[in-house]
Design a protein around this motif. Structure first.
Motif, PDB file in Angstrom:
ATOM      1  N   ALA A 125      30.004  36.151  41.232  1.00  0.00           N
ATOM      2  CA  ALA A 125      29.396  35.611  42.171  1.00  0.00           C
ATOM      3  C   ALA A 125      29.108  34.449  41.745  1.00  0.00           C
ATOM      4  N   ALA A 126      28.283  33.638  42.504  1.00  0.00           N
ATOM      5  CA  ALA A 126      28.105  32.330  42.497  1.00  0.00           C
ATOM      6  C   ALA A 126      26.666  32.516  41.248  1.00  0.00           C
ATOM      7  N   ASP A 127      26.029  31.183  40.273  1.00  0.00           N
ATOM      8  CA  ASP A 127      24.848  31.419  39.959  1.00  0.00           C
ATOM      9  C   ASP A 127      24.998  32.487  38.561  1.00  0.00           C
ATOM     10  N   GLY A 128      25.730  32.680  38.935  1.00  0.00           N
ATOM     11  CA  GLY A 128      25.774  34.113  37.048  1.00  0.00           C
ATOM     12  C   GLY A 128      25.624  35.530  37.902  1.00  0.00           C
ATOM     13  N   VAL A 129      25.273  35.726  39.089  1.00  0.00           N
ATOM     14  CA  VAL A 129      24.836  36.648  39.926  1.00  0.00           C
ATOM     15  C   VAL A 129      26.278  37.758  39.877  1.00  0.00           C
ATOM     16  N   LYS A 130      25.902  38.807  39.241  1.00  0.00           N
ATOM     17  CA  LYS A 130      27.848  39.643  39.363  1.00  0.00           C
ATOM     18  C   LYS A 130      26.909  40.829  40.478  1.00  0.00           C
ATOM     19  N   LEU A 131      27.973  41.819  40.993  1.00  0.00           N
ATOM     20  CA  LEU A 131      27.669  42.596  42.100  1.00  0.00           C
ATOM     21  C   LEU A 131      28.269  43.551  42.261  1.00  0.00           C
ATOM     22  N   ASN A 132      28.604  44.786  41.961  1.00  0.00           N
ATOM     23  CA  ASN A 132      29.327  45.711  41.935  1.00  0.00           C
ATOM     24  C   ASN A 132      29.496  46.499  43.623  1.00  0.00           C
ATOM     25  N   VAL A 133      30.318  46.170  44.488  1.00  0.00           N
ATOM     26  CA  VAL A 133      30.617  46.551  45.639  1.00  0.00           C
ATOM     27  C   VAL A 133      31.508  48.289  45.663  1.00  0.00           C
ATOM     28  N   THR A 134      30.591  49.214  45.744  1.00  0.00           N
ATOM     29  CA  THR A 134      31.601  51.227  45.536  1.00  0.00           C
ATOM     30  C   THR A 134      31.735  51.612  46.961  1.00  0.00           C
ATOM     31  N   PHE A 135      32.164  51.836  47.377  1.00  0.00           N
ATOM     32  CA  PHE A 135      32.380  52.990  48.297  1.00  0.00           C
ATOM     33  C   PHE A 135      32.369  54.138  48.212  1.00  0.00           C
ATOM     34  N   VAL A 136      31.487  54.944  48.952  1.00  0.00           N
ATOM     35  CA  VAL A 136      31.473  56.351  49.119  1.00  0.00           C
ATOM     36  C   VAL A 136      32.267  57.027  49.613  1.00  0.00           C
ATOM     37  N   GLU A 137      32.256  56.368  51.406  1.00  0.00           N
ATOM     38  CA  GLU A 137      34.005  56.777  52.150  1.00  0.00           C
ATOM     39  C   GLU A 137      34.277  55.500  52.830  1.00  0.00           C
ATOM     40  N   PRO A 138      35.579  55.338  52.888  1.00  0.00           N
ATOM     41  CA  PRO A 138      36.063  56.271  52.285  1.00  0.00           C
ATOM     42  C   PRO A 138      36.447  56.292  50.960  1.00  0.00           C
ATOM     43  N   ALA A 139      36.260  57.542  50.262  1.00  0.00           N
ATOM     44  CA  ALA A 139      36.374  58.106  48.983  1.00  0.00           C
ATOM     45  C   ALA A 139      37.612  58.001  47.521  1.00  0.00           C
ATOM     46  N   ASN A 140      38.174  57.470  48.174  1.00  0.00           N
ATOM     47  CA  ASN A 140      39.991  56.467  47.595  1.00  0.00           C
ATOM     48  C   ASN A 140      40.356  54.760  48.520  1.00  0.00           C
ATOM     49  N   PRO A 141      39.118  54.181  48.239  1.00  0.00           N
ATOM     50  CA  PRO A 141      39.492  53.023  48.954  1.00  0.00           C
ATOM     51  C   PRO A 141      40.689  52.379  48.840  1.00  0.00           C
ATOM     52  N   GLN A 142      42.167  51.805  49.292  1.00  0.00           N
ATOM     53  CA  GLN A 142      42.839  50.836  49.311  1.00  0.00           C
ATOM     54  C   GLN A 142      42.266  49.124  50.003  1.00  0.00           C
ATOM     55  N   ILE A 143      41.664  48.531  49.149  1.00  0.00           N
ATOM     56  CA  ILE A 143      40.808  47.058  48.960  1.00  0.00           C
ATOM     57  C   ILE A 143      41.628  45.777  48.484  1.00  0.00           C
ATOM     58  N   THR A 144      41.778  45.941  50.225  1.00  0.00           N
ATOM     59  CA  THR A 144      42.780  44.388  50.042  1.00  0.00           C
ATOM     60  C   THR A 144      41.443  42.993  49.751  1.00  0.00           C
ATOM     61  N   VAL A 145      42.325  41.648  48.764  1.00  0.00           N
ATOM     62  CA  VAL A 145      41.206  40.750  48.556  1.00  0.00           C
ATOM     63  C   VAL A 145      41.650  40.464  48.808  1.00  0.00           C
ATOM     64  N   LYS A 146      41.328  38.794  49.578  1.00  0.00           N
ATOM     65  CA  LYS A 146      41.881  37.323  49.927  1.00  0.00           C
ATOM     66  C   LYS A 146      41.217  36.353  49.638  1.00  0.00           C
ATOM     67  N   GLY A 147      41.475  35.716  49.159  1.00  0.00           N
ATOM     68  CA  GLY A 147      41.018  34.203  48.468  1.00  0.00           C
ATOM     69  C   GLY A 147      40.761  32.768  49.747  1.00  0.00           C
ATOM     70  N   THR A 148      39.718  32.520  50.215  1.00  0.00           N
ATOM     71  CA  THR A 148      39.985  31.191  50.568  1.00  0.00           C
ATOM     72  C   THR A 148      39.170  29.754  50.045  1.00  0.00           C
ATOM     73  N   LYS A 149      39.134  28.756  50.688  1.00  0.00           N
ATOM     74  CA  LYS A 149      38.614  28.029  50.329  1.00  0.00           C
ATOM     75  C   LYS A 149      37.712  27.142  51.928  1.00  0.00           C
ATOM     76  N   VAL A 150      36.879  27.259  51.985  1.00  0.00           N
ATOM     77  CA  VAL A 150      36.277  26.406  53.412  1.00  0.00           C
ATOM     78  C   VAL A 150      36.015  25.012  53.559  1.00  0.00           C
ATOM     79  N   PRO A 151      36.520  24.407  53.996  1.00  0.00           N
ATOM     80  CA  PRO A 151      36.343  23.308  53.993  1.00  0.00           C
ATOM     81  C   PRO A 151      35.135  22.668  54.278  1.00  0.00           C
ATOM     82  N   ASN A 152      33.734  21.752  52.955  1.00  0.00           N
ATOM     83  CA  ASN A 152      33.580  21.285  53.322  1.00  0.00           C
ATOM     84  C   ASN A 152      32.306  20.999  52.665  1.00  0.00           C
ATOM     85  N   TYR A 153      32.807  22.405  51.746  1.00  0.00           N
ATOM     86  CA  TYR A 153      31.643  23.263  50.562  1.00  0.00           C
ATOM     87  C   TYR A 153      33.102  23.294  49.640  1.00  0.00           C
TER      88      TYR A 153
END
Length: 447
Positions: A125-153
């Motif tokens: 993530a921004a500013d050198g921060v790292k993050l792990n997001v772990t799903f306990v439920e559902p146990a075998n998640p099908q994760i979708t990742v979508k990128g975007t660019k927010v105007p004026n940011y």
């Protein structure tokens, strides 16, 4: 909307989401040195069903009734910046929810910086921060990742999404860290609403539930409470009931019990088994009955008739619904509410919280709503999509004699109760003499 928020969409991947309703509140909370906790609940109405269809001119709903979505957030805090601090989030529904759901979370990182790990994703993530997001439920998640660019940011953003079937929930661990700091050694589901997280600093049993308490026992711990943690360190053990409800949390035979929130520190190797009375004291001890308890924990209380034609609802302990016939109160005890024709009087003590209730006909008659045919076109549009018109007949809420604007919508109202002892009076709203009529009465041809 769902495009910009970290929410859950029910029925279809992107559905209309209701915000700012008076039945959407923080219902329970607790803040101790080691743990922070919040429980929020949002009601979904059958008429908002995004899967509804029209057959032969009639509306056909997938939903057979209303249901609730609750989100619980438990933050496990450390005493130092560079030691483990993380968040456990549980999403669940109460009532029958036959719709599939889509869980969304926005991240302050580009799509390229979101990579898969077992059971979740890693985020640079921004500013050198790292993050792990772990799903306990559902146990075998099908994760979708979508990128975007927010105007004026300047930053890039991405959104992760996971889907579940009807009446299924989500249990997620968010673990932020910086380069060189140790990751959790293990994250494991122990049962309904409870996860065990083993870090370099402690072994944590983290739990949260909405309707019934988490009940769990092994060789070390014994838990019967709604939310909190058992945190086992090298030199001490912290027992936490983070909910405002009664519960017990035990380690090696040492039990802390009572009305939360509370936190107790005990020895890693206690000399003897004992029970510690902790937390807040009940206001009184009386023979009461349990109200509700189906979709909420329930209130211990009683109901009395008040002459000549009123009722008094006394909530002694708990958090839930107490009511009779077409009137009820939802909130945390202790409080006493007297409903007489044209007036509601509430006396409270204890923590700050919100009380919810329907607006009685004797205070604001529903017939005072203007006929829909009399509304301007923009008002009709709002009505047609499931909203409710802001109309001039509201309630007057006085807390210790001072008038406040009570929250109200769709025939319901909420009252914010400050901490301590207070008296609240709810009566029909009357414009002050200097303001003969408000904007809406001038707009609408009210007869």
């Amino acid at each position: 909307g769902i495009h910009h928020d970290s929410l859950i969409s029910f029925g279809v991947p992107i559905a209309k989401h209701e915000h700012g309703r008076v039945d959407t509140n923080i219902e329970d909370y607790g803040f101790t040195t080691s743990v922070g906790y919040l429980l929020g609940r949002q009601t979904f109405k059958q008429r908002w069903d995004p899967t509804k269809t029209t057959v032969d001119g009639n509306t056909v709903y997938t939903l057979k009734g209303d249901f609730d979505w609750s989100r619980q957030v438990v933050m496990l805090r450390s005493g130092k910046v560079a030691t483990p601090t993380y968040v456990v989030v549980r999403d669940s529904t109460q009532g029958d929810c036959p719709l599939p759901s889509w869980w969304y979370q926005w991240l302050s990182a580009s799509k390229e910086n979101v990579t898969p790990i077992p059971g979740g994703v890693h985020v640079d993530a921004a500013d050198g921060v790292k993050l792990n997001v772990t799903f306990v439920e559902p146990a075998n998640p099908q994760i979708t990742v979508k990128g975007t660019k927010v105007p004026n940011y300047q930053e890039d953003y991405s959104q992760i999404s996971v889907s579940q079937g009807p009446n299924q929930g989500y249990l997620t661990v968010f673990y932020p860290y910086q380069e060189g700091e140790p990751l959790p050694q293990k994250i494991e589901r122990l049962g309904e609403g409870i996860v065990k997280v083993t870090t370099a600093e402690s072994t944590d049993y983290v739990f949260c539930a909405v309707v019934r308490p988490v009940v769990y026992r092994d060789d070390l711990v014994n838990i019967n409470a709604f939310a909190g943690a058992v945190r086992i360190y090298a030199d001490q053990v912290v027992l936490v009931n983070a909910s405002g409800l009664r519960g017990s949390v035990s380690y090696k035979g040492v039990t802390a019990t009572g009305i939360g929130p509370f936190e107790r520190v005990v020895a890693v190797n206690p000399a003897k088994a004992e029970t510690i009375q902790a937390g807040r004291r009940p206001v009184e001890s009386v023979d009461t009955r349990l109200f509700d308890g189906q979709t909420r924990p329930g209130i211990e209380g009683r109901i009395h008739d008040v002459e000549p034609d009123g009722r008094q609802f006394i909530a002694v302990e708990g958090n839930g619904r107490i009511g009779q016939d077409d009137f009820y109160v939802i909130g945390e005890a202790p409080f006493a509410l007297t409903h007489e024709p044209g007036k509601i009087t509430i006396t409270t003590s204890g923590r700050r919280r919100i009380l919810q209730m329907p607006i009685p006909e004797d205070i604001v008659p529903a017939k005072l709503l203007p006929p829909i045919d009399s509304l301007p076109e923009d008002f009709k549009l709002n009505w047609s999509v499931g909203g409710w018109i802001n109309w001039p007949w509201a309630v007057d809420v006085k807390v210790d004699g001072i008038s406040y604007q009570g929250g109200w919508y769709d025939g319901l109202m909420t009252v914010g109760v400050p901490e301590g002892k207070h008296t609240i009076e709810i009566t029909p709203y009357t414009n002050p003499p200097v303001w003969k009529e408000n904007a809406y009465t001038r707009l609408l041809p009210v007869k």
